[in-house]
Design a protein around this motif. Sequence first.
Motif, PDB file in Angstrom:
ATOM      1  N   ALA B   1      -1.704 -19.909   6.005  1.00 31.12           N
ATOM      2  CA  ALA B   1      -0.732 -18.914   5.545  1.00 31.12           C
ATOM      3  C   ALA B   1      -0.870 -17.643   6.376  1.00 31.12           C
ATOM      4  O   ALA B   1      -1.943 -17.312   6.852  1.00 31.12           O
ATOM      5  N   GLN B   2       0.264 -16.969   6.541  1.00 24.84           N
ATOM      6  CA  GLN B   2       0.262 -15.745   7.336  1.00 24.84           C
ATOM      7  C   GLN B   2      -0.242 -14.566   6.506  1.00 24.84           C
ATOM      8  O   GLN B   2       0.058 -14.468   5.329  1.00 24.84           O
ATOM      9  N   THR B   3      -1.011 -13.721   7.147  1.00 20.52           N
ATOM     10  CA  THR B   3      -1.458 -12.494   6.477  1.00 20.52           C
ATOM     11  C   THR B   3      -1.175 -11.323   7.390  1.00 20.52           C
ATOM     12  O   THR B   3      -1.223 -11.441   8.620  1.00 20.52           O
ATOM     13  N   ILE B   4      -0.863 -10.196   6.790  1.00 21.19           N
ATOM     14  CA  ILE B   4      -0.580  -8.987   7.544  1.00 21.19           C
ATOM     15  C   ILE B   4      -1.464  -7.879   7.001  1.00 21.19           C
ATOM     16  O   ILE B   4      -1.524  -7.648   5.790  1.00 21.19           O
ATOM     17  N   HIS B   5      -2.173  -7.227   7.878  1.00 25.56           N
ATOM     18  CA  HIS B   5      -3.142  -6.211   7.482  1.00 25.56           C
ATOM     19  C   HIS B   5      -2.796  -4.897   8.158  1.00 25.56           C
ATOM     20  O   HIS B   5      -2.604  -4.861   9.384  1.00 25.56           O
ATOM     21  N   GLN B   6      -2.703  -3.847   7.376  1.00 18.26           N
ATOM     22  CA  GLN B   6      -2.413  -2.526   7.927  1.00 18.26           C
ATOM     23  C   GLN B   6      -3.609  -1.611   7.707  1.00 18.26           C
ATOM     24  O   GLN B   6      -4.271  -1.663   6.669  1.00 18.26           O
ATOM     25  N   TRP B   7      -3.813  -0.735   8.670  1.00 24.87           N
ATOM     26  CA  TRP B   7      -4.881   0.261   8.520  1.00 24.87           C
ATOM     27  C   TRP B   7      -4.499   1.579   9.141  1.00 24.87           C
ATOM     28  O   TRP B   7      -3.693   1.604  10.066  1.00 24.87           O
ATOM     29  N   PRO B   8      -4.975   2.722   8.602  1.00 27.71           N
ATOM     30  CA  PRO B   8      -5.710   2.815   7.342  1.00 27.71           C
ATOM     31  C   PRO B   8      -4.772   2.679   6.145  1.00 27.71           C
ATOM     32  O   PRO B   8      -3.561   2.602   6.322  1.00 27.71           O
ATOM     33  N   VAL B   9      -5.323   2.674   4.962  1.00 30.60           N
ATOM     34  CA  VAL B   9      -4.514   2.589   3.747  1.00 30.60           C
ATOM     35  C   VAL B   9      -3.814   3.919   3.506  1.00 30.60           C
ATOM     36  O   VAL B   9      -2.664   3.967   3.069  1.00 30.60           O
ATOM     37  N   ALA B  10      -4.521   5.010   3.805  1.00 31.33           N
ATOM     38  CA  ALA B  10      -3.955   6.343   3.618  1.00 31.33           C
ATOM     39  C   ALA B  10      -4.613   7.308   4.586  1.00 31.33           C
ATOM     40  O   ALA B  10      -5.752   7.103   5.005  1.00 31.33           O
ATOM     41  N   GLU B  11      -3.863   8.344   4.966  1.00 37.08           N
ATOM     42  CA  GLU B  11      -4.367   9.365   5.889  1.00 37.08           C
ATOM     43  C   GLU B  11      -3.841  10.718   5.471  1.00 37.08           C
ATOM     44  O   GLU B  11      -2.666  10.836   5.088  1.00 37.08           O
ATOM     45  N   LYS B 103       1.066  -3.917   3.334  1.00 33.98           N
ATOM     46  CA  LYS B 103       0.906  -3.066   2.151  1.00 33.98           C
ATOM     47  C   LYS B 103       1.114  -1.591   2.446  1.00 33.98           C
ATOM     48  O   LYS B 103       1.113  -0.777   1.533  1.00 33.98           O
ATOM     49  N   GLY B 104       1.266  -1.238   3.693  1.00 33.36           N
ATOM     50  CA  GLY B 104       1.653   0.121   4.044  1.00 33.36           C
ATOM     51  C   GLY B 104       0.510   1.097   4.207  1.00 33.36           C
ATOM     52  O   GLY B 104      -0.614   0.872   3.740  1.00 33.36           O
ATOM     53  N   THR B 105       0.821   2.200   4.899  1.00 31.82           N
ATOM     54  CA  THR B 105      -0.099   3.331   5.065  1.00 31.82           C
ATOM     55  C   THR B 105       0.615   4.574   4.569  1.00 31.82           C
ATOM     56  O   THR B 105       1.727   4.878   5.016  1.00 31.82           O
ATOM     57  N   ARG B 106      -0.039   5.279   3.652  1.00 28.96           N
ATOM     58  CA  ARG B 106       0.561   6.509   3.138  1.00 28.96           C
ATOM     59  C   ARG B 106       0.033   7.682   3.947  1.00 28.96           C
ATOM     60  O   ARG B 106      -1.169   7.921   3.988  1.00 28.96           O
ATOM     61  N   LEU B 107       0.927   8.401   4.625  1.00 29.16           N
ATOM     62  CA  LEU B 107       0.555   9.512   5.499  1.00 29.16           C
ATOM     63  C   LEU B 107       1.012  10.825   4.903  1.00 29.16           C
ATOM     64  O   LEU B 107       2.182  10.982   4.558  1.00 29.16           O
ATOM     65  N   THR B 108       0.073  11.745   4.779  1.00 31.34           N
ATOM     66  CA  THR B 108       0.395  13.102   4.346  1.00 31.34           C
ATOM     67  C   THR B 108       0.034  14.055   5.466  1.00 31.34           C
ATOM     68  O   THR B 108      -1.130  14.101   5.903  1.00 31.34           O
ATOM     69  N   VAL B 109       1.014  14.790   5.946  1.00 32.56           N
ATOM     70  CA  VAL B 109       0.775  15.769   7.003  1.00 32.56           C
ATOM     71  C   VAL B 109       0.761  17.153   6.350  1.00 32.56           C
ATOM     72  O   VAL B 109       1.702  17.525   5.642  1.00 32.56           O
TER      73      VAL B 109
END
Lengths: 110, 110
Positions: B1-11, B103-109
Motif C-alpha cells: 500500500a502507498q504511504t505519504i509522509h510529510q515533515w515537519p508536522v508543524a512549524e 497529513k499536512g504541515t501547519r505553518l505559522t509565520v
Amino acid sequence: GDKVKQSPSALSLQEGTNSALRCNFSIAATTVQWFLQNPRGSLINLFYLVPGTKENGRLKSAFDSKESYSTLHIRDAQLEDSGTYFCAAETTGGNNKLTFGQGTVLSVIP
Amino acid sequence: AQTIHQWPVAEIKAVGSPLSLGCTIKGKSSPNLYWYWQATGGTLQQLFYSITVGQVESVVQLNLSASRPKDDQFILSTEKLLLSHSGFYLCAWSDITEVFFGKGTRLTVV
C-alpha cells in the motif's frame, strides 16, 4: 466567480437524520472527488467519480457532467460525520489539477 | 500500500527566515506529486505539480519554489517567509486518477 460552488456553506444535523450537499461547476469538470477534512486537517477520500453514481455505506454521491453538478448524500448522520466536506473537480488538460469548492462545515449534534 | 509522509508536522517561523517542507511517497513508482496550500478556514489551492524527477510546474506564484530531487520526494521551500505564507500545506500524489493527500504541515509565520 467561484468555479466550484458548494452549498450549503454550513449545516447542522441531528444525529440519525439525512442531508445532501451540492457542488455546482462553472468549469467543464471531467471527474469529481469528495473529501472529508477532519479537525486535525487530514483529508479523507470519500469518492472519486466519473459521471455516474457511487455508494459507500451511509454515503452516496452522484456526478452529472452535462448539468455540471455533483451531490453527496448522507444518510443516518453520526457524530463522527462532523467535519468539513470538500468537493473538487478536475478538468481536461491533465496534471490532475483539482479545483476545490469552499467547503461545507457539517456539525452533527446528538 | 502507498504511504505519504510529510515533515515537519508543524512549524513556527519568523518573517524573513527560510523554509523547507518535505514529502515522501512510498509504495508507488513514478507518481504525480503536488503541493497544495490552505489558508485557515479556507479552501485548497494547488501550488505546484511534478510528473517526473527534476521537473516541477508552478501553478500559483506565492514566492515559493518546489523541487523533486528523487522519484519519491517533493520539497517546498522559500528563502524568505512572508506573513501571508501562514497556513496548511498538503502534499499529494496520484496515479493520473484519484488524488491522495498527506497529513499536512501547519505553518505559522510570526
